[in-house]
Design an enzyme around this catalytic site. Sequence first.
Site, PDB file in Angstrom:
ATOM      1  N   GLU A 139      49.677  68.429 110.226  1.00  0.00           N
ATOM      2  CA  GLU A 139      49.189  69.196 109.087  1.00  0.00           C
ATOM      3  C   GLU A 139      48.033  70.096 109.528  1.00  0.00           C
ATOM      4  O   GLU A 139      47.004  69.602 109.974  1.00  0.00           O
ATOM      5  CB  GLU A 139      48.703  68.243 107.988  1.00  0.00           C
ATOM      6  N   GLU A 162      46.865  59.564  97.801  1.00  0.00           N
ATOM      7  CA  GLU A 162      47.549  60.850  97.946  1.00  0.00           C
ATOM      8  C   GLU A 162      46.983  61.493  99.197  1.00  0.00           C
ATOM      9  O   GLU A 162      45.831  61.927  99.204  1.00  0.00           O
ATOM     10  CB  GLU A 162      47.285  61.747  96.733  1.00  0.00           C
ATOM     11  N   LYS A 170      33.769  60.413  92.484  1.00  0.00           N
ATOM     12  CA  LYS A 170      32.987  60.909  93.633  1.00  0.00           C
ATOM     13  C   LYS A 170      33.669  62.202  94.093  1.00  0.00           C
ATOM     14  O   LYS A 170      34.658  62.168  94.821  1.00  0.00           O
ATOM     15  CB  LYS A 170      33.011  59.869  94.757  1.00  0.00           C
ATOM     16  N   CYS A 214      47.799  70.193  99.883  1.00  0.00           N
ATOM     17  CA  CYS A 214      48.549  69.086 100.500  1.00  0.00           C
ATOM     18  C   CYS A 214      50.044  69.346 100.430  1.00  0.00           C
ATOM     19  O   CYS A 214      50.799  68.912 101.295  1.00  0.00           O
ATOM     20  CB  CYS A 214      48.198  67.783  99.806  1.00  0.00           C
TER      21      CYS A 214
END
Length: 478
Positions: free
Chosen positions: A380, A247, A172, A281
């Site tokens: 973040e 992750e 997906k 990331c």
Amino acid sequence: MKKMFIGGQWMTAHDERTLPVVSPVDGQAYDDIPRGAAHEIDLAVDAARRALDDGAWGRMTATERGRVLHGIGKKLLDHVDELTEIEARDTGKPLATARNDIVVLARYFEFYGAAADKVHGEVIPFQNGHHVSLLREPLGVTAHIIPWNYPAQMIGRTIAPALAMGNATVLKPAEDTSLSALRFAELATEAGLPAGALNVVTGLGEEAGAALAAHPGIDLISFTGSNEVGTLVQQAAARNAVKCVLELGGKSPQIVFADADLDRAVPIIVKAIIQNAGQTCTAGSRLLVEQGAFDAVVERVAQVFAKVRVGTPAMDLDCGPLMNPAQLARVNRYIDAARAAGVPVLAQGRIADGVPSGGYYARPTLFGPVPRTDALACEEVFGPVLAAMPFADEADAIALANGTPYGLLAAVWSENAGRAYRVAKAVRAGQVFVNCYGAGGGVELPFGGTKRSGHGREKGLLALEELSSTKTLVHFHG
Ligand code: NAD
């Protein structure tokens, strides 16, 4: 209008719903993808199961699988120009970066193609009269939900090892960036991947993604994305006792001691936050500098940072636009809040003249010194924003580096090998680099998070363990 790929067939959503494909370069829609949802996920999981139970894929030997994967890698390289264009337009990233992403995608298939028939079981000494073997087997149907920041690389990272181990996969892609996945499916099929081994369902996260994560027919879910959605995915998987590889985000520190080789460090530190406009990331988003060298180091970093240029893919500058309006608003919110709180701006990059007015361009910004309690110090941003902070000594550097909920990557910069090793050992992260940095790089290098950055390992040979299961076979022969 694009179609999605299920059981070797190209199809629309059963209710014909679609989603627009919008370019971040100018904010204009230029194509449509099917808005698949629970119905299409059912079809895809069923097709994957049939590929394993009755299909050509399930009958292939490991050597044959390896050959197919190698063929896919070659096919991708043969189409590198076309795939680069697709990826650059879909994500807005500079052409050189998009090209590198396609080469890395191909590299994943080369690496795991070569590994497919080198995964052995074990023989375990046991009681007399018994032969015990530990077989390593595919898990079955594996589900893969990926984000929009590195669509092509993510396909390679998660799908190549899953196929190498003989699983059948349902992918997906992110709703913002599905085009490379669809073209990839076509090329993989041309390279000999049998029907059902790879199924690509496009659609929204809360529809297709949620249906896939909750599906009772899957045997593993590999998710890369935000912490919020990672939590939802893990909860859904828990209801079916399905294993997760997660992750998630990061707030990776660059720890710079006064004795660092700055000629080497500075360009790498800037690249590690600018790469992909900070939407990485593993972006090195915190610059931690030994107190006595703080001013000198940030001055050097600021000089390089001020030269950063943002533009369209064709301009091929340091970085492109952000992915979507929400992402632009998020990054600007962090920049505005830090400015309003009086955090000094040390340097800003520039947006090139002539970028289309509807695109999602943000100015890269270096802040410092950032108070340790500021949002920029621990949250973040997922954009081109670097937060510089001083530390007092080795112990303080370690405490500061470990002082966020994340633990994905870190770098230590020092010419003192003993200190570099001590700090690298003490930092909690899945990868630590000394006097270098590899944001996302290294197909061969096991990768993954600690703490809130997730769990499980991708890349390298460890990925093959995550994507397989063992069976202990005890045979009494007298
Ligand atoms: P996201 O979590 O919003 O989306 C990721 C994927 O999940 C997309 O395919 C999306 O459609 C799907 N999704 C959304 N809602 C869902 C739901 N309810 N159920 C199932 N699937 C759903 O993340 P994003 O905004 O695309 O990516 C940014 C985040 O990803 C950042 O936090 C970044 O750090 C993280 N990221 C981590 C890594 C890593 O390897 N650690 C790599 C890239 C990005």
